[in-house]
Write a protein that holds these residues in place. Structure first.
Motif, PDB file in Angstrom:
ATOM      1  N   ASN A 123       0.932  -1.178  -0.041  1.00 15.87           N
ATOM      2  CA  ASN A 123      -0.032  -0.167  -0.012  1.00 15.87           C
ATOM      3  C   ASN A 123       0.773   1.424   0.044  1.00 15.87           C
ATOM      4  OD1 ASN A 123      -2.441  -1.677   0.565  1.00 15.87           O
ATOM      5  ND2 ASN A 123      -1.440  -2.086   2.798  1.00 15.87           N
ATOM      6  N   VAL A 124       0.489   2.200  -0.383  1.00 17.47           N
ATOM      7  CA  VAL A 124       1.123   3.636  -0.499  1.00 17.47           C
ATOM      8  C   VAL A 124       0.142   4.669   0.287  1.00 17.47           C
ATOM      9  CG1 VAL A 124       2.272   5.433  -1.767  1.00 17.47           C
ATOM     10  CG2 VAL A 124       2.506   2.863  -2.372  1.00 17.47           C
ATOM     11  N   VAL A 125       0.541   5.215   1.233  1.00 15.37           N
ATOM     12  CA  VAL A 125       0.225   6.402   1.594  1.00 15.37           C
ATOM     13  C   VAL A 125       0.943   7.812   1.407  1.00 15.37           C
ATOM     14  CG1 VAL A 125      -1.040   7.488   3.612  1.00 15.37           C
ATOM     15  CG2 VAL A 125      -1.167   4.931   3.234  1.00 15.37           C
ATOM     16  N   ILE A 126       0.254   8.858   0.733  1.00 13.28           N
ATOM     17  CA  ILE A 126       1.018  10.125   0.500  1.00 13.28           C
ATOM     18  C   ILE A 126       0.259  10.959   1.656  1.00 13.28           C
ATOM     19  CG2 ILE A 126       1.672  12.012  -0.821  1.00 13.28           C
ATOM     20  CD1 ILE A 126       1.584  10.186  -3.071  1.00 13.28           C
ATOM     21  N   ILE A 127       1.006  11.519   2.745  1.00 14.31           N
ATOM     22  CA  ILE A 127       0.655  12.534   3.650  1.00 14.31           C
ATOM     23  C   ILE A 127       1.145  13.919   3.528  1.00 14.31           C
ATOM     24  CG2 ILE A 127       0.332  12.959   6.181  1.00 14.31           C
ATOM     25  CD1 ILE A 127       0.553   9.797   6.621  1.00 14.31           C
ATOM     26  N   TYR A 128       0.448  14.539   3.061  1.00 15.51           N
ATOM     27  CA  TYR A 128       0.897  15.902   2.658  1.00 15.51           C
ATOM     28  C   TYR A 128       0.128  16.983   3.460  1.00 15.51           C
ATOM     29  CZ  TYR A 128       2.231  18.455  -1.997  1.00 15.51           C
ATOM     30  OH  TYR A 128       2.864  19.009  -2.743  1.00 15.51           O
ATOM     31  N   MET A 129       1.066  18.013   4.002  1.00 15.56           N
ATOM     32  CA  MET A 129       0.592  18.959   4.911  1.00 15.56           C
ATOM     33  C   MET A 129       0.417  20.142   4.062  1.00 15.56           C
ATOM     34  SD  MET A 129       0.704  17.207   7.452  1.00 15.56           S
ATOM     35  CE  MET A 129       0.263  18.747   8.580  1.00 15.56           C
ATOM     36  N   ASP A 130      -0.226  21.322   4.529  1.00 19.18           N
ATOM     37  CA  ASP A 130      -0.257  22.465   4.082  1.00 19.18           C
ATOM     38  C   ASP A 130       0.435  23.579   4.673  1.00 19.18           C
ATOM     39  OD1 ASP A 130      -1.388  24.479   2.222  1.00 19.18           O
ATOM     40  OD2 ASP A 130      -3.426  24.116   2.809  1.00 19.18           O
ATOM     41  N   ASP A 131       1.453  24.138   4.063  1.00 15.61           N
ATOM     42  CA  ASP A 131       2.280  25.319   4.491  1.00 15.61           C
ATOM     43  C   ASP A 131       3.221  24.766   5.815  1.00 15.61           C
ATOM     44  OD1 ASP A 131       0.594  26.726   2.748  1.00 15.61           O
ATOM     45  OD2 ASP A 131      -0.101  28.062   4.189  1.00 15.61           O
ATOM     46  N   LEU A 132       3.378  23.482   5.850  1.00 19.51           N
ATOM     47  CA  LEU A 132       4.322  23.235   6.946  1.00 19.51           C
ATOM     48  C   LEU A 132       5.747  23.255   6.577  1.00 19.51           C
ATOM     49  CD1 LEU A 132       4.291  21.694   9.918  1.00 19.51           C
ATOM     50  CD2 LEU A 132       4.967  19.798   8.700  1.00 19.51           C
ATOM     51  N   GLY A 133       6.525  24.073   7.386  1.00 20.12           N
ATOM     52  CA  GLY A 133       7.857  24.515   7.061  1.00 20.12           C
ATOM     53  C   GLY A 133       9.116  23.671   7.415  1.00 20.12           C
ATOM     54  N   PHE A 134      10.217  23.938   6.711  1.00 20.49           N
ATOM     55  CA  PHE A 134      11.223  22.980   6.989  1.00 20.49           C
ATOM     56  C   PHE A 134      11.580  22.861   8.308  1.00 20.49           C
ATOM     57  CE2 PHE A 134      15.935  22.453   6.838  1.00 20.49           C
ATOM     58  CZ  PHE A 134      15.900  21.129   6.094  1.00 20.49           C
ATOM     59  N   GLY A 135      11.372  24.090   9.297  1.00 18.85           N
ATOM     60  CA  GLY A 135      11.812  24.031  10.492  1.00 18.85           C
ATOM     61  C   GLY A 135      10.688  23.752  11.656  1.00 18.85           C
ATOM     62  N   ASP A 136       9.634  23.355  10.855  1.00 22.69           N
ATOM     63  CA  ASP A 136       8.257  23.206  11.759  1.00 22.69           C
ATOM     64  C   ASP A 136       8.243  21.982  12.209  1.00 22.69           C
ATOM     65  OD1 ASP A 136       7.130  25.586  11.869  1.00 22.69           O
ATOM     66  OD2 ASP A 136       6.046  25.104  10.023  1.00 22.69           O
TER      67      ASP A 136
ATOM     68  N   PRO B 126      -4.870  -4.014  -2.230  1.00 23.37           N
ATOM     69  CA  PRO B 126      -3.921  -3.020  -2.338  1.00 23.37           C
ATOM     70  C   PRO B 126      -4.556  -1.678  -2.375  1.00 23.37           C
ATOM     71  CG  PRO B 126      -3.768  -4.379  -4.231  1.00 23.37           C
ATOM     72  CD  PRO B 126      -4.736  -4.842  -3.183  1.00 23.37           C
ATOM     73  N   PHE B 127      -4.014  -0.630  -1.889  1.00 25.32           N
ATOM     74  CA  PHE B 127      -4.626   0.731  -1.780  1.00 25.32           C
ATOM     75  C   PHE B 127      -3.559   1.688  -2.086  1.00 25.32           C
ATOM     76  CE2 PHE B 127      -4.497   0.416   2.898  1.00 25.32           C
ATOM     77  CZ  PHE B 127      -3.944   1.279   3.065  1.00 25.32           C
ATOM     78  N   MET B 128      -3.922   3.011  -2.395  1.00 22.36           N
ATOM     79  CA  MET B 128      -3.062   4.020  -2.712  1.00 22.36           C
ATOM     80  C   MET B 128      -3.923   4.957  -2.080  1.00 22.36           C
ATOM     81  SD  MET B 128      -1.826   7.003  -3.947  1.00 22.36           S
ATOM     82  CE  MET B 128      -3.070   7.310  -5.065  1.00 22.36           C
ATOM     83  N   LEU B 129      -3.531   5.894  -0.747  1.00 21.79           N
ATOM     84  CA  LEU B 129      -4.189   6.726  -0.526  1.00 21.79           C
ATOM     85  C   LEU B 129      -3.434   7.922  -0.145  1.00 21.79           C
ATOM     86  CD1 LEU B 129      -6.599   8.050   1.207  1.00 21.79           C
ATOM     87  CD2 LEU B 129      -5.493   7.220   3.391  1.00 21.79           C
ATOM     88  N   VAL B 130      -3.954   9.399  -0.593  1.00 20.54           N
ATOM     89  CA  VAL B 130      -3.349  10.529  -0.551  1.00 20.54           C
ATOM     90  C   VAL B 130      -4.214  10.996   0.496  1.00 20.54           C
ATOM     91  CG1 VAL B 130      -2.877  12.862  -1.621  1.00 20.54           C
ATOM     92  CG2 VAL B 130      -2.696  10.797  -2.894  1.00 20.54           C
ATOM     93  N   TYR B 131      -3.658  11.516   1.654  1.00 18.24           N
ATOM     94  CA  TYR B 131      -4.347  12.027   3.040  1.00 18.24           C
ATOM     95  C   TYR B 131      -3.667  13.561   3.308  1.00 18.24           C
ATOM     96  CZ  TYR B 131      -5.328  12.570   8.223  1.00 18.24           C
ATOM     97  OH  TYR B 131      -5.527  13.070   9.323  1.00 18.24           O
ATOM     98  N   THR B 132      -4.419  14.473   2.534  1.00 21.63           N
ATOM     99  CA  THR B 132      -3.898  15.814   2.617  1.00 21.63           C
ATOM    100  C   THR B 132      -4.671  16.762   3.767  1.00 21.63           C
ATOM    101  OG1 THR B 132      -5.664  16.542   0.798  1.00 21.63           O
ATOM    102  CG2 THR B 132      -3.507  15.950   0.104  1.00 21.63           C
ATOM    103  N   MET B 133      -3.773  17.033   4.829  1.00 20.16           N
ATOM    104  CA  MET B 133      -4.212  17.670   5.861  1.00 20.16           C
ATOM    105  C   MET B 133      -4.360  19.170   5.687  1.00 20.16           C
ATOM    106  SD  MET B 133      -2.641  16.195   9.364  1.00 20.16           S
ATOM    107  CE  MET B 133      -1.871  14.470   9.248  1.00 20.16           C
ATOM    108  N   GLN B 134      -5.315  19.940   6.419  1.00 22.95           N
ATOM    109  CA  GLN B 134      -5.312  21.374   6.002  1.00 22.95           C
ATOM    110  C   GLN B 134      -4.294  22.188   6.896  1.00 22.95           C
ATOM    111  OE1 GLN B 134      -7.028  19.848   8.051  1.00 22.95           O
ATOM    112  NE2 GLN B 134      -7.800  21.116   9.754  1.00 22.95           N
ATOM    113  N   GLN B 135      -3.625  21.816   7.925  1.00 21.29           N
ATOM    114  CA  GLN B 135      -2.729  22.380   8.795  1.00 21.29           C
ATOM    115  C   GLN B 135      -1.512  22.543   8.329  1.00 21.29           C
ATOM    116  OE1 GLN B 135      -4.102  19.535   9.925  1.00 21.29           O
ATOM    117  NE2 GLN B 135      -4.889  19.358  11.824  1.00 21.29           N
TER     118      GLN B 135
END
Ligand code: NG6
Ligand code: CA
Length: 518
Positions: free
Chosen positions: A36-49, A269-278
């Motif tokens: 399985n593949v999960v892509i977890i994608y943050m919104d505006d999370l910085g390199f130093g966060d 088998p699944f592929m999920l993109v989980y895109t958080m708003q924070q």
């Protein structure tokens, strides 16, 4: 009892040998199962966060666990310093500057991915996977003039996602509703939704006319149209009362949907993109997280997002699929503090540095615009390491294609599976970066930024966005914070890099219509 056990295990081993011979003669037990593949994608999370990236004031134990148990990339990039183009690059494997519509989109924008185009979910579908997305979309919906009360299409379902539970654009843009596979979730047809980005609906208060109604958060710049849940938004909205989301519950809402997706599809088998708003604006932590960071809502929603990741990981563990799941974690662009609301992000920052040692932030051609936390994690398969390889989200498409045995790909997406798996440190040699329709280049340790008109410092967000009248050249090996422009001192190198840049980008880059920031 004991004898029964021996017989059972004998039968089991006979079954394994006889029943599972494949054509190649290998037993199935030796063959890899489809991960399985999960892509977890943050919104505006910085390199130093993130703690593992050096944050000390902000505690992110779950992000850190992923980073410390997987490959932590120190030079991993989004394709762009803003959201829509980054998401376009990630999902299609095509540089966003090739698509003139890949710019920050209003909530009414049509879908900018062609339904004919290759996408990550399409790759997986071809290989028999179930595909899903939960969270922020922001890639446009429909073909123009969307009727939010009918089937909203084309959208994620038409570009490869079997399941899509999304918000259309951003948390600060209307419509403030969730869309469940093309239908507004919880819509009462007797209270239809009307959306307009130009004109208000008669008699409706706005952030501008009725600041006293902005009881949750006040606008600082922009964000002064329809007020929903005490928060003024971008765009005008009328109706759809029953379907409107609760901002403080959004993180929980998406988390539960992502967990439900995993539970429903764990046996295939699944592929999920989980895109958080924070931590995009408006920052609206649930009351459980209010005050937890000491940094105001921006810090609190990062703590909240970190908790969400921990809960999501528990679900993978509880469902027994952790060892068969590759997780890719990243952010769509760099950090910003004041992005249009009075939310104490600046005032309560303390010693925290959201961009770490990097210069710039969201909207910027400097490194903090696109260089973001970038982690790959696969329990038992990826050995913990730190990688300085230059990697970009545009390469995820080709790399995942290699993982699942697909030979589809795109011109821009470079196959880097071994790099993502921590087996190689041979990253990209060149990478084109984009920020508000301007482009720049990384070549090895060099960062090249062409001259661009416009303000050097965007005053509203207080970010140096990379504009200068001269070519800028930085040697990141010696000067990670991009303090010394060495273009003049290195005329040969500058010439060589400009040639490389123009050979990839063409010479039209300086004439592109840019989004002017103030
Ligand atoms: C900007 C918004 C900002 C944010 C950004 C998109 C104003 C003044 N600023 O135009 O608040 O919404 O767009 O962010 O409206 S992104 O992460 O989705 O690219
Ligand atoms: Ca973003």
């Amino acid at each position: 009892m004991r004898r029964l056990g021996i017989i059972a295990s004998l039968l089991l081993s006979i079954g394994l040998v006889i029943g599972c011979q494949s054509k190649s003669g290998k037993t199935v037990a030796e063959q890899p199962t489809k991960p399985n593949v999960v892509i977890i994608y943050m919104d505006d999370l910085g390199f130093g966060d993130v703690g593992a990236y050096g944050a000390t004031e902000l505690k992110t134990p779950n992000f850190d666990k992923l980073a410390e148990g997987g490959v932590r990339f120190t030079d991993g990039h989004a394709t762009s310093a803003t959201c829509t183009p980054s998401r376009y690059g990630l999902l299609t494997g095509v540089y966003p500057w090739r698509n003139k519509d890949a710019k920050i989109l209003p909530g009414t924008a049509p879908l900018i991915i062609s339904t004919e185009q290759l996408t990550i979910p399409k790759l997986f579908k071809e290989k028999g996977y179930h595909t899903g997305i939960v969270g922020k979309w922001h890639l446009g919906l429909g073909t123009g003039n969307v009727d939010w009360n009918e089937h909203v299409t084309p959208g994620p379902n038409e570009v490869g996602f079997d399941h899509a539970y999304i918000m259309a654009a951003t948390q600060d843009r209307v419509p403030t509703v969730y869309i469940d596979n093309g239908y507004v979730d919880g819509l009462d047809k007797n209270d239809p939704i009307l959306i307009d980005y130009k004109n208000n609906f008669e008699g409706q208060p706005t952030g501008k006319t009725h600041p006293e109604l902005c009881t949750y958060q006040m606008w600082h710049h922009g964000h002064n149209n329809t007020i929903i849940n005490g928060i003024p938004r971008i765009g005008y909205m009328k109706g759809g009362e029953a379907a409107r989301w609760s901002d403080v519950d959004m993180a929980d809402h998406f988390l539960v949907r992502a967990q439900e997706y995993v539970k429903a599809h764990k046996d295939e088998p699944f592929m999920l993109v989980y895109t958080m708003q924070q931590p995009h604006v408006p920052r609206t932590p649930h009351s459980r997280f209010e005050g937890t960071s000491g940094m105001g809502p921006r810090g609190d929603v990062i703590v909240e997002a970190d908790w969400c990741l921990g809960e999501f990981m528990k679900t993978l563990e509880d469902e027994g699929i952790m060892e068969n799941t590759l997780i890719i974690f990243s952010s769509d662009n760099g950090p910003v503090l004041n992005d249009g609301y009075y939310d104490d992000a600046v005032e309560k920052l303390g010693k925290h540095t959201p961009a770490g040692v990097l210069r710039g932030g969201k909207y910027s051609l400097f490194q903090a615009g696109t260089r973001v936390p970038f982690i790959t994690y696969w329990k038992g398969k990826i050995q913990p390491s730190v990688s300085d390889a230059l990697v970009c989200q545009v390469d995820i498409l080709a790399s995942l294609a290699a993982l699942i045995g697909s030979d589809s790909g795109t011109q821009d997406s470079k196959e880097m599976l071994d790099v993502l798996m921590g087996k190689s440190k041979e990253g990209r040699t060149e990478l084109i970066l984009e920020a508000t329709s301007r482009t720049a280049m990384r070549s090895g340790d060099w960062a090249l930024i062409p001259p661009y008109k416009g303000v050097a410092l965007s005053k509203h967000v207080n970010i140096e966005i990379g504009n200068d009248t001269e070519w800028q050249l930085y040697n990141l090996k010696e000067d990670i914070s991009q303090q010394n422009n060495v273009a003049e001192a290195n005329p040969e190198k500058l010439k060589e890099l400009i040639e490389t840049f123009e050979s990839i980008r063409g010479t039209a880059y300086s004439n592109t219509k840019k989004l002017e920031l103030k």
